[in-house]
Scaffold this active site. Structure first.
Site, mmCIF file in Angstrom:
data_model
loop_
_atom_site.group_PDB
_atom_site.id
_atom_site.type_symbol
_atom_site.label_atom_id
_atom_site.label_comp_id
_atom_site.label_asym_id
_atom_site.label_seq_id
_atom_site.Cartn_x
_atom_site.Cartn_y
_atom_site.Cartn_z
ATOM 1 N N ASN A 125 0.901 -1.253 -0.090
ATOM 2 C CA ASN A 125 0.092 0.010 -0.033
ATOM 3 C C ASN A 125 1.087 1.516 0.191
ATOM 4 O O ASN A 125 1.784 1.557 0.990
ATOM 5 C CB ASN A 125 -0.716 0.040 1.243
ATOM 6 C CG ASN A 125 -1.731 0.923 1.143
ATOM 7 O OD1 ASN A 125 -1.418 2.378 1.144
ATOM 8 N ND2 ASN A 125 -3.097 0.903 1.844
ATOM 9 N N HIS B 251 1.303 6.125 1.888
ATOM 10 C CA HIS B 251 1.817 6.790 2.606
ATOM 11 C C HIS B 251 3.281 7.637 2.267
ATOM 12 O O HIS B 251 3.693 8.751 2.645
ATOM 13 C CB HIS B 251 2.206 6.348 4.032
ATOM 14 C CG HIS B 251 0.777 6.386 4.847
ATOM 15 N ND1 HIS B 251 0.064 7.138 5.130
ATOM 16 C CD2 HIS B 251 0.289 5.237 5.062
ATOM 17 C CE1 HIS B 251 -0.843 6.650 5.817
ATOM 18 N NE2 HIS B 251 -0.729 5.392 5.689
ATOM 19 N N ARG C 43 4.399 18.373 2.179
ATOM 20 C CA ARG C 43 5.284 19.719 1.677
ATOM 21 C C ARG C 43 4.801 20.351 0.464
ATOM 22 O O ARG C 43 5.164 21.257 -0.031
ATOM 23 C CB ARG C 43 6.720 19.369 1.401
ATOM 24 C CG ARG C 43 7.583 19.050 2.585
ATOM 25 C CD ARG C 43 7.631 20.345 3.475
ATOM 26 N NE ARG C 43 8.726 21.245 3.097
ATOM 27 C CZ ARG C 43 9.882 21.076 2.995
ATOM 28 N NH1 ARG C 43 10.529 20.507 4.069
ATOM 29 N NH2 ARG C 43 10.601 22.076 2.304
ATOM 30 N N HIS D 46 -5.542 3.854 -1.496
ATOM 31 C CA HIS D 46 -6.855 4.048 -0.899
ATOM 32 C C HIS D 46 -7.133 5.504 -1.477
ATOM 33 O O HIS D 46 -6.341 6.368 -0.795
ATOM 34 C CB HIS D 46 -6.800 4.033 0.381
ATOM 35 C CG HIS D 46 -8.366 4.316 1.254
ATOM 36 N ND1 HIS D 46 -8.419 4.008 2.691
ATOM 37 C CD2 HIS D 46 -9.333 4.805 0.622
ATOM 38 C CE1 HIS D 46 -9.680 4.468 2.737
ATOM 39 N NE2 HIS D 46 -9.997 4.832 1.810
ATOM 40 N N ARG E 12 -9.241 8.323 -0.724
ATOM 41 C CA ARG E 12 -10.072 8.987 0.310
ATOM 42 C C ARG E 12 -10.857 9.874 -0.398
ATOM 43 O O ARG E 12 -10.408 10.796 -1.154
ATOM 44 C CB ARG E 12 -9.486 9.145 1.552
ATOM 45 C CG ARG E 12 -8.827 8.009 2.245
ATOM 46 C CD ARG E 12 -8.240 8.543 3.843
ATOM 47 N NE ARG E 12 -8.187 7.360 4.625
ATOM 48 C CZ ARG E 12 -8.958 7.299 5.462
ATOM 49 N NH1 ARG E 12 -10.223 7.903 5.599
ATOM 50 N NH2 ARG E 12 -8.943 6.138 6.313
ATOM 51 N N ARG F 143 -6.537 12.856 1.072
ATOM 52 C CA ARG F 143 -5.517 13.403 2.112
ATOM 53 C C ARG F 143 -4.043 12.656 1.588
ATOM 54 O O ARG F 143 -3.113 13.487 2.021
ATOM 55 C CB ARG F 143 -5.713 12.871 3.336
ATOM 56 C CG ARG F 143 -5.810 11.514 3.697
ATOM 57 C CD ARG F 143 -6.028 11.173 5.201
ATOM 58 N NE ARG F 143 -7.339 11.376 5.757
ATOM 59 C CZ ARG F 143 -7.704 10.893 6.817
ATOM 60 N NH1 ARG F 143 -6.992 10.020 7.447
ATOM 61 N NH2 ARG F 143 -9.011 11.127 7.151
ATOM 62 N N HIS F 144 -3.992 11.549 0.950
ATOM 63 C CA HIS F 144 -2.985 10.945 0.621
ATOM 64 C C HIS F 144 -2.726 10.864 -1.062
ATOM 65 O O HIS F 144 -2.682 11.674 -1.945
ATOM 66 C CB HIS F 144 -2.253 10.143 1.265
ATOM 67 C CG HIS F 144 -3.392 8.952 1.698
ATOM 68 N ND1 HIS F 144 -4.274 8.263 1.014
ATOM 69 C CD2 HIS F 144 -3.547 8.684 2.926
ATOM 70 C CE1 HIS F 144 -5.130 7.399 1.445
ATOM 71 N NE2 HIS F 144 -4.582 7.551 2.947
ATOM 72 N N GLU G 189 -8.715 0.452 -3.068
ATOM 73 C CA GLU G 189 -9.688 0.674 -1.838
ATOM 74 C C GLU G 189 -10.406 1.983 -2.034
ATOM 75 O O GLU G 189 -9.993 2.996 -2.223
ATOM 76 C CB GLU G 189 -8.590 0.908 -0.582
ATOM 77 C CG GLU G 189 -7.902 -0.325 0.079
ATOM 78 C CD GLU G 189 -6.897 -0.177 1.113
ATOM 79 O OE1 GLU G 189 -7.128 1.089 1.779
ATOM 80 O OE2 GLU G 189 -6.103 -0.932 1.256
ATOM 81 N N THR H 61 -6.850 6.407 10.197
ATOM 82 C CA THR H 61 -6.775 5.299 9.556
ATOM 83 C C THR H 61 -8.174 4.440 9.624
ATOM 84 O O THR H 61 -8.938 4.846 10.129
ATOM 85 C CB THR H 61 -5.590 4.225 9.580
ATOM 86 O OG1 THR H 61 -5.447 3.568 8.866
ATOM 87 C CG2 THR H 61 -5.700 3.817 10.959
ATOM 88 N N THR H 62 -8.313 3.398 8.722
ATOM 89 C CA THR H 62 -9.344 2.634 8.476
ATOM 90 C C THR H 62 -9.439 2.064 9.899
ATOM 91 O O THR H 62 -8.796 0.948 10.121
ATOM 92 C CB THR H 62 -9.572 1.838 7.513
ATOM 93 O OG1 THR H 62 -9.137 2.724 6.293
ATOM 94 C CG2 THR H 62 -10.852 1.185 6.931
ATOM 95 N N GLU I 51 -11.199 -9.238 2.911
ATOM 96 C CA GLU I 51 -9.823 -8.997 3.625
ATOM 97 C C GLU I 51 -10.082 -8.511 4.961
ATOM 98 O O GLU I 51 -11.046 -7.866 5.391
ATOM 99 C CB GLU I 51 -9.232 -7.623 2.876
ATOM 100 C CG GLU I 51 -8.013 -7.122 3.758
ATOM 101 C CD GLU I 51 -7.220 -6.223 2.987
ATOM 102 O OE1 GLU I 51 -6.872 -6.204 1.689
ATOM 103 O OE2 GLU I 51 -6.401 -5.396 3.526
ATOM 104 N N HIS J 114 -3.639 -4.525 7.798
ATOM 105 C CA HIS J 114 -3.909 -3.596 8.763
ATOM 106 C C HIS J 114 -3.007 -3.546 9.797
ATOM 107 O O HIS J 114 -3.058 -4.490 10.798
ATOM 108 C CB HIS J 114 -5.381 -3.068 9.367
ATOM 109 C CG HIS J 114 -5.515 -1.758 9.417
ATOM 110 N ND1 HIS J 114 -4.926 -1.042 11.149
ATOM 111 C CD2 HIS J 114 -5.902 -0.437 8.778
ATOM 112 C CE1 HIS J 114 -5.362 0.054 10.659
ATOM 113 N NE2 HIS J 114 -5.843 0.516 9.697
ATOM 114 N N GLY J 115 -2.208 -2.696 10.153
ATOM 115 C CA GLY J 115 -0.873 -2.730 10.975
ATOM 116 C C GLY J 115 -0.080 -3.804 10.964
ATOM 117 O O GLY J 115 0.633 -3.865 12.156
ATOM 118 N N HIS K 293 1.777 1.088 5.843
ATOM 119 C CA HIS K 293 2.395 2.197 6.729
ATOM 120 C C HIS K 293 3.705 1.714 7.240
ATOM 121 O O HIS K 293 4.737 2.492 7.315
ATOM 122 C CB HIS K 293 1.404 2.599 7.956
ATOM 123 C CG HIS K 293 1.964 3.602 8.923
ATOM 124 N ND1 HIS K 293 2.645 3.414 10.034
ATOM 125 C CD2 HIS K 293 2.108 5.069 8.554
ATOM 126 C CE1 HIS K 293 2.850 4.606 10.612
ATOM 127 N NE2 HIS K 293 2.571 5.609 9.616
#
Ligand code: PXP
Length: 247
Positions: free
Chosen positions: A10, A13, A21, A46, A48, A52-53, A73, A103-104, A154, A195-196, A218
């Site tokens: 993913n 990030h 920046r 993802h 969103r 945001r990313h 996603e 995050t989700t 998932e 996730h995580g 991440h």
């Protein structure tokens, strides 16, 4: 070794860092191309609602220029459905989305959201896109996912991974994922995890026979600051194989 779970990276990030920046680097496209070169099996991103990313052109460019399956996603909204149809990713992973979350935080409630999901899933499938639902490890949710036409689930691994990192007992959260994976596979769903996930948690998760894919973001981007993308991906692949062998 054959039949190892795939590693989907993913790259959200990388875009977080770029957007911090307002520059045009680091480039998520460049990251995705390097992921391919270093042995990743897929790219996840993802888009969103608040962008945001990842943004719309990131998604289109990655789909066009990176020769790996794209796992897109998305929240179950009409806007995202139209973007998915235009992009034609290999799969769409439908996730719940709250604007205020970092995050989700959990899986989507397939039972509660049946009416908003049913037509959206039909549309995606009519356009040749595989559908994945990001859910918590619950048999009721798995049955609902199968009934509504998902190809893949998932499973949200957040609780298990948190327990591992905090040095807490993780057996019960692991058992939930393992049992849910077995049940989902048994009723004909492909099982992914995400996730995580970090170096600490991947080996144990790889012991689960039914897992076909991990989606990890991440930690890969974070660890790449120290090890670089290549060594981080290689280490994940090594640990996945080690987990499989030690079953
Ligand atoms: N899978 C899904 C469905 C997600 O929503 C996320 C987070 O965007 C991930 C995997 C990756 O999670 P992490 O960034 O914690 O590795």
């Amino acid at each position: 070794m054959k039949n190892l779970p795939r590693l989907g990276v993913n790259i959200d990030h990388v875009a977080t860092l770029r957007n911090a920046r307002g520059e045009n680097y680091p480039s998520p496209l460049r990251a995705a191309l390097l992921c391919k070169e270093y042995g990743a099996d897929g790219i996840t991103a993802h888009l969103r609602e608040d962008r945001r990313h990842i943004n719309d052109s990131d998604i289109l460019e990655i789909k066009k220029k990176v020769d790996l399956p794209l796992n897109f996603e998305m929240a179950p909204t009409n806007e995202m459905l139209q973007i998915a149809i235009k992009t034609k990713p290999n799969a769409c992973c439908i996730v719940p989305e709250k604007r205020e979350e970092v995050t989700t935080e959990g899986g989507i409630n397939v039972i509660k959201n049946h009416n908003s999901l049913v037509n959206l899933i039909k549309e995606l499938k009519n356009n040749g896109i595989r559908v994945s639902l990001f859910i918590d490890p619950s048999n009721d949710q798995i049955i609902a996912a199968k009934d509504i036409g998902a190809d893949i689930i998932e499973i949200h691994t957040g609780e298990f991974c948190k327990n591992v990192h905090l040095g807490l007992n993780f057996e019960s959260s692991f058992a939930k994922i393992k049992e849910a994976s077995f049940f989902a596979n048994h009723i004909g769903l492909e099982v992914h995890l995400g996730h995580g996930i970090t170096f600490e948690s991947i080996e144990k998760l790889s012991e689960i026979n039914e897992i076909k894919e991990f989606n990890i973001g991440h930690f890969i981007v974070s660890e790449s600051v120290f090890l670089g993308l290549k060594d981080t991906i290689n280490e994940f692949k090594r640990l996945i194989e080690k987990g499989r062998v030690s079953r």
